[in-house]
Enzyme design. Sequence first.
Site, PDB file in Angstrom:
ATOM      1  N   VAL A 176     -17.257  11.269  34.492  1.00  0.00           N
ATOM      2  CA  VAL A 176     -18.428  11.094  33.625  1.00  0.00           C
ATOM      3  C   VAL A 176     -18.592  12.310  32.726  1.00  0.00           C
ATOM      4  O   VAL A 176     -18.787  12.184  31.507  1.00  0.00           O
ATOM      5  CB  VAL A 176     -19.686  10.848  34.470  1.00  0.00           C
ATOM      6  N   ASP A 177     -18.526  13.493  33.305  1.00  0.00           N
ATOM      7  CA  ASP A 177     -18.637  14.710  32.503  1.00  0.00           C
ATOM      8  C   ASP A 177     -17.540  14.776  31.445  1.00  0.00           C
ATOM      9  O   ASP A 177     -17.781  15.157  30.288  1.00  0.00           O
ATOM     10  CB  ASP A 177     -18.537  15.943  33.409  1.00  0.00           C
ATOM     11  N   MET A 178     -16.321  14.443  31.829  1.00  0.00           N
ATOM     12  CA  MET A 178     -15.210  14.583  30.896  1.00  0.00           C
ATOM     13  C   MET A 178     -15.280  13.542  29.788  1.00  0.00           C
ATOM     14  O   MET A 178     -15.005  13.849  28.618  1.00  0.00           O
ATOM     15  CB  MET A 178     -13.884  14.522  31.639  1.00  0.00           C
TER      16      MET A 178
END
Length: 388
Positions: A176-178
């Site tokens: 999700v962050d990436m």
Amino acid sequence: MRSNAQPPNTGALAGIRVVDASRILGGPFCGQILGDHGADVIKVEPPQGDDTRQWGPPFDGQGVASYYLGLNRNKRLMTLDLASEGGREVLLALLAEADVLIENFKTGTLERWGIGADELAARFPRLVHCRVSGFGADGPLGGLPGYDAAIQAMCGLMSVNGEAQGQGVRVGMPVVDMVAGLNAALGVMMALHERQRSGRGQFVEAALYDAGLSLLHPHAANWFLDGQPPRRTGNAHPNIYPYDCLRTGTDAVFFAVGNDRQFRTLVTEIGAPALAQDARFATAGQRSVHREALKAALEAALAAHDGPVLAERLVRLGVPCAPVLDVAQALQHPHTRHRGMVVEMPGGYRGLGSPVKLSRTPASWRFAPLSEGNGFLAREEGAAAPGG
């Protein structure tokens, strides 16, 4: 592997200046993408440094965690206390010469300091202001903090990841962050492109919540069509089969068979051509419906084969498959080296290369994270901004 000692900057974004005032993952990943492709990225950190400097072990010889090193290549560094008036004055001086600002402050923080999105847009009309946030600024969850694993849980990713009879499992990477970082970089590029037409910058928002939902294909598409809650299927694909990790006589192999031709080639090569004539397995739809019987039949035939040897032969015959490698094996694979996906730089730095390959303006590795050769290392909020 490539070993570059500050090569000339011929990247696609040469001449673009980015102020990266973000921390943790999504924002710094966006900044590194832009820096790899030639942007002059100035990373602004608080006096205590980016939190991820302490996210270890492992740590380098200076006590900096690998987590930080993996996200902050091709950046020049400045330490500023933006809670102080002096620090904010230096930031504004930087932004006067910048094209892009990346930040992930909690909603309301910049506004409280008098440098919110509206104020920055009025003062710097050509600035592309990118914010990476958890849930966006408004709505029922607006302004709340977001973290990768919690977003995975909330957006349904964990509900479809894991063994069929087990609990939902977090995806083993901070996807999700990436993806939020990728969305941020994509949004920045769109805004810079549009600025060529309008002469104006704009606000770009990349929310982790949106990124998590965007990853739900094909589960969302399935639910939109049939209304059935998607379920966990382990390594198997919910729509097609065999798209699964299967046992062989040695190591397991992952097969990603997407059409009838590939299936016929597979069963012929493993000595079970009759499976292609079986009505239960003759078409993709039937193979998916009768997947349990097909898995048992395939594994019975595969027991006579060496998995990695078979996978090498099959992939050259057009059947998508691969042995299951660990991280070390993947990073040391000859094709990884050929693709330039491991970067080595003076001083011992190693990191992942850029997956975006441009023919005339490729990515370059000009300086490592925290390198003294990065050309700019200011420590006080009164320090002058770098020249153009």
